[in-house]
Design a protein around this motif. Structure first.
Motif, PDB file in Angstrom:
ATOM      1  N   HIS A 136       0.857  -1.203   0.000  1.00 35.49           N
ATOM      2  CA  HIS A 136       0.000   0.000   0.000  1.00 35.49           C
ATOM      3  C   HIS A 136       0.880   1.235   0.000  1.00 35.49           C
ATOM      4  O   HIS A 136       2.071   1.160   0.290  1.00 35.49           O
ATOM      5  CB  HIS A 136      -0.888   0.020   1.247  1.00 35.49           C
ATOM      6  CG  HIS A 136      -0.116   0.236   2.523  1.00 35.49           C
ATOM      7  ND1 HIS A 136       0.571  -0.775   3.163  1.00 35.49           N
ATOM      8  CD2 HIS A 136       0.116   1.350   3.270  1.00 35.49           C
ATOM      9  CE1 HIS A 136       1.178  -0.302   4.234  1.00 35.49           C
ATOM     10  NE2 HIS A 136       0.929   0.991   4.319  1.00 35.49           N
ATOM     11  N   ASP A 141       0.678   5.317   1.692  1.00 36.89           N
ATOM     12  CA  ASP A 141      -0.023   5.973   2.801  1.00 36.89           C
ATOM     13  C   ASP A 141      -0.758   7.220   2.316  1.00 36.89           C
ATOM     14  O   ASP A 141      -0.311   7.891   1.386  1.00 36.89           O
ATOM     15  CB  ASP A 141       0.983   6.401   3.880  1.00 36.89           C
ATOM     16  CG  ASP A 141       1.689   5.214   4.533  1.00 36.89           C
ATOM     17  OD1 ASP A 141       1.189   4.079   4.443  1.00 36.89           O
ATOM     18  OD2 ASP A 141       2.759   5.441   5.135  1.00 36.89           O
ATOM     19  N   HIS A 189       4.739   0.009   0.010  1.00 37.77           N
ATOM     20  CA  HIS A 189       5.478  -0.708   1.045  1.00 37.77           C
ATOM     21  C   HIS A 189       4.555  -1.737   1.676  1.00 37.77           C
ATOM     22  O   HIS A 189       3.343  -1.702   1.472  1.00 37.77           O
ATOM     23  CB  HIS A 189       6.073   0.261   2.074  1.00 37.77           C
ATOM     24  CG  HIS A 189       5.078   1.200   2.691  1.00 37.77           C
ATOM     25  ND1 HIS A 189       4.570   2.304   2.029  1.00 37.77           N
ATOM     26  CD2 HIS A 189       4.466   1.188   3.894  1.00 37.77           C
ATOM     27  CE1 HIS A 189       3.714   2.932   2.826  1.00 37.77           C
ATOM     28  NE2 HIS A 189       3.625   2.269   3.968  1.00 37.77           N
TER      29      HIS A 189
HETATM   30 NI    NI Z   1       2.100   2.383   5.413  1.00 39.17          NI
END
Ligand code: NI
Ligand code: OGA
Length: 370
Positions: A244, A246, A302
């Motif tokens: 994903h 952020d 990540h």
């Molecule tokens: Ni993250």
């Protein structure tokens, strides 16, 4: 704790959702857990984390080493030193989207106190943690497991505590003293991030205060996310957190002292292990910096892998604009072409991301124009 009952189409028995901590420490059978329940097996949904263990971002080849930003240079009165730090930031954001920050001035004792307090939090009895369960993605305190079990086909080997800590500070009142150290840590973390964003503004050729003003950082939204990854008997079959990016501008991560690590980032198409040396911050660029920079500084995929040996705890703090800020590309960074992203209110984006299954950069794809 019985968080939600989930119905799975692939098995007759709906899996009962309990925390990973309770699952791994359950003494119901009197024996240690030897295999994972099938609803944690994500090998058919995601790349097998073990097949692609990831190379190390270690210093053997300087080209492959994670960039290091010396925070003391960024705040230095010596303009040559400061320019060097800004150039380093530009390279780090453009080539990696992940970097280490050293000499940040936040006391190591404070970092340790927060990590130790969080271990104690997760050690509270399940009934005590249930008080902080939260139901809606905009509840300011939420404690649970996986990412968003209502929407997931497979679950992740992760328990979490997620708290909104700015512009209003919320926090569980247990264990005693944690709220105070967490509050101080969040305040220091905001200061470091605002200074980094000042440098990042300049690295984009903008005024130093550009991001601070345009993103209304005085009321910036800050989310404290503690992740607990207990040892897993079959780490090659599951994942702590799937790939994903952020939401927000920059995330700041620290972790407990484990021999194994677990965070991996995708760099030039390969998964790379990230091991933060003690006392430094791991920073990654997030979706709204990608939007603001009109794609110049991309947010980075990540994930977290798990291991069979030791519990890992990480604390990731997301720093975003104020919830009401409509984030679009900075007009100064759009030359001639149509902007690469559609503006969207941060609050709506955040809700969208948090209310779905975590899925690579699918949320950002919704605002992309090219
Ligand atoms: Ni993250
Ligand atoms: C996160 C995250 C990674 C980790 O909380 O967003 O990416 O190593 N955590 O726990």
């Amino acid at each position: 704790m019985d968080l939600v009952s989930v119905h799975s189409s692939s098995s007759l028995e709906p899996p009962k959702l309990i925390t990973i901590k309770a699952l791994t420490e359950s003494s119901a059978t009197g024996t240690a857990l030897k295999s994972i329940p099938s609803h944690y097996n994500c090998t058919s949904t995601y790349d097998n984390p073990c097949e692609n263990k990831g190379a190390d971002a270690s210093s053997s080849d300087p080209q492959d080493a994670l960039p290091v930003i010396d925070f003391s240079l960024l705040t230095s009165a010596d303009s040559e030193k400061r320019s060097k730090a800004i150039q380093d930031l530009a390279n780090a954001c453009q080539e990696w989207g992940f970097f280490l920050v050293i000499n940040h001035g936040v006391p190591e004792s404070l970092m340790k106190a927060v990590i130790d307090g969080l271990i104690e939090f997760f050690n509270l009895r399940e009934e005590e943690k249930k008080e902080f369960e939260g139901k809606h993605v905009l509840d300011p305190i939420r404690c649970g497991t996986s990412f968003n079990p209502k929407m997931e086909k497979v679950f992740f080997w992760r328990d979490f505590l997620k708290v909104f800590v700015h512009p209003q500070f919320h926090f569980p009142n247990k264990p005693p003293g944690l709220s105070e150290v967490a509050g101080e840590y969040c305040r220091r973390s905001r200061q470091v991030v605002r200074e980094l964003l000042r440098g990042i503004s300049e690295s984009l050729g903008l005024e130093g205060s550009y991001i601070d003003k345009a993103m209304d950082l005085e009321s910036g939204f800050q989310v404290f996310v503690a992740n607990l990854y207990p040892p897993c008997p079959q780490p090659e079959l599951t994942m702590g957190m799937p790939p994903h990016s952020d939401h927000g501008l920059l995330s700041l991560l620290i972790q407990n002292d484990t021999p194994t690590g677990g965070l991996q980032l995708q760099h030039n198409g390969k998964w790379v292990n990230v091991n933060a040396p003690p006392n430094c911050f791991l920073i990654n660029t997030a979706d709204h910096l990608e939007v603001l920079s009109n794609g110049k500084y991309k947010s980075v995929l990540h994930r977290a892998v798990v291991n069979s040996q030791a519990t890992r705890l990480s604390l990731a703090i997301a720093h975003g604009p104020s919830l009401d800020t409509v984030v679009g590309p900075a007009p100064e960074l759009v030359d001639g072409q149509p902007p690469a992203y559609i503006p969207m209110r941060y609050k709506e984006y955040m809700e969208l991301q948090q209310d779905n299954a975590l899925d690579r950069k699918s949320c950002l794809d919704r605002v992309r124009t090219v």
